[in-house]
Design a protein around this motif. Structure first.
Motif, mmCIF file in Angstrom:
data_model
loop_
_atom_site.group_PDB
_atom_site.id
_atom_site.type_symbol
_atom_site.label_atom_id
_atom_site.label_comp_id
_atom_site.label_asym_id
_atom_site.label_seq_id
_atom_site.Cartn_x
_atom_site.Cartn_y
_atom_site.Cartn_z
ATOM 1 N N TYR A 39 5.069 141.615 -58.957
ATOM 2 C CA TYR A 39 5.125 140.362 -58.628
ATOM 3 C C TYR A 39 6.823 139.436 -58.898
ATOM 4 O O TYR A 39 7.954 139.098 -57.987
ATOM 5 N N GLN A 40 7.035 139.978 -60.256
ATOM 6 C CA GLN A 40 8.657 139.293 -60.411
ATOM 7 C C GLN A 40 9.168 140.167 -60.552
ATOM 8 O O GLN A 40 10.561 139.784 -60.040
ATOM 9 N N ALA A 44 14.127 138.827 -58.793
ATOM 10 C CA ALA A 44 15.546 138.778 -58.952
ATOM 11 C C ALA A 44 16.914 139.307 -58.151
ATOM 12 O O ALA A 44 16.385 140.196 -57.104
ATOM 13 N N ARG A 45 17.696 138.932 -57.631
ATOM 14 C CA ARG A 45 18.472 139.219 -56.814
ATOM 15 C C ARG A 45 19.094 140.743 -56.585
ATOM 16 O O ARG A 45 19.958 141.279 -56.355
ATOM 17 N N GLN A 71 19.756 130.484 -61.438
ATOM 18 C CA GLN A 71 19.695 130.125 -60.302
ATOM 19 C C GLN A 71 20.208 131.206 -59.688
ATOM 20 O O GLN A 71 19.962 131.937 -58.203
ATOM 21 N N TRP A 72 21.368 131.798 -59.935
ATOM 22 C CA TRP A 72 22.676 132.443 -59.459
ATOM 23 C C TRP A 72 22.007 134.091 -59.666
ATOM 24 O O TRP A 72 21.588 135.091 -58.854
ATOM 25 N N ASP A 77 16.223 132.863 -51.384
ATOM 26 C CA ASP A 77 14.533 132.419 -50.462
ATOM 27 C C ASP A 77 13.910 132.282 -51.445
ATOM 28 O O ASP A 77 12.544 132.795 -50.770
ATOM 29 N N TRP A 78 13.472 132.135 -52.630
ATOM 30 C CA TRP A 78 12.681 133.225 -53.911
ATOM 31 C C TRP A 78 11.101 131.860 -53.145
ATOM 32 O O TRP A 78 10.715 132.003 -53.176
ATOM 33 N N SER A 79 12.650 130.502 -53.364
ATOM 34 C CA SER A 79 10.780 129.517 -53.173
ATOM 35 C C SER A 79 9.781 129.824 -52.128
ATOM 36 O O SER A 79 9.270 129.432 -51.987
ATOM 37 N N ARG A 80 10.703 129.688 -50.824
ATOM 38 C CA ARG A 80 10.400 130.281 -50.188
ATOM 39 C C ARG A 80 9.039 131.480 -49.331
ATOM 40 O O ARG A 80 7.639 130.846 -48.963
ATOM 41 N N ILE A 81 9.723 132.415 -49.792
ATOM 42 C CA ILE A 81 8.886 134.109 -50.604
ATOM 43 C C ILE A 81 7.814 133.724 -50.924
ATOM 44 O O ILE A 81 6.685 134.912 -50.890
#
Length: 166
Positions: A39-40, A44-45, A71-72, A77-81
């Motif tokens: 999951y995690q 990470a971007r 946050q960076w 789009d983490w909160s969406r996916i």
């Protein structure tokens, strides 16, 4: 309706529902030591941040580190996916391990509730905190996976029965 509350990965028999439960899963062509890792890894971007998270010495420390990312460093789009990713991770975990699926199916139609001991936003999102409530998203998703496994099992049984009758 019966409720089953769980939280710690070490609790028998329902600790297997915890994402910190140590059982490897293959997800997106990678093998992860736990569903928490799978999951995690999507959060990470940057690859170096993901590698740093994956190097955590325990699933609990991985979760703690991931919740503390700037946050960076988080996929835009983490909160969406994140919910779709968790559903997919849970589906992988329970379809790859028939013994874990059996425990999940043995809960029948019980309401599954992750019951956290510490009150914070993450615990109130994924579970419930006594006296504070919560959305219990992990419990809801586990119940969805349970129903999906049950339906697929019933379809296989019907197919086998029809083949045997021919």
């Amino acid at each position: 309706m019966k409720e089953i509350r769980f939280y710690r990965a070490s609790e028998k028999p329902y600790g297997v529902f915890s994402n910190l439960y140590r059982r490897p899963i293959t997800f997106e062509k990678c093998v992860y030591p736990t569903s928490e890792h799978a999951y995690q890894a999507g959060k990470a971007r940057k690859e170096e941040v993901r590698d740093w998270l994956m190097a955590a010495p325990s699933p609990a420390l991985l979760a703690m580190a991931a919740h503390g990312l700037y946050q960076w460093d988080i996929t835009p789009d983490w909160s969406r996916i994140k919910f779709d990713r968790m559903r997919a991770v849970l589906r992988a975990k329970f379809t790859q391990h028939p013994d874990l699926a059996a425990i999940l199916l043995d809960t029948k139609d019980a309401v599954l509730i992750e019951t956290a001991t510490v009150d914070n936003a993450v615990n109130r999102l994924w579970g419930e905190v006594p006296g504070k409530g919560g959305k219990n998203m992990l419990g809801i998703m586990l119940m969805e996976v349970r129903e999906s496994i049950r339906q697929n099992s019933n379809k296989r049984r019907r197919k086998i029965t029809m083949q045997a009758a021919e």
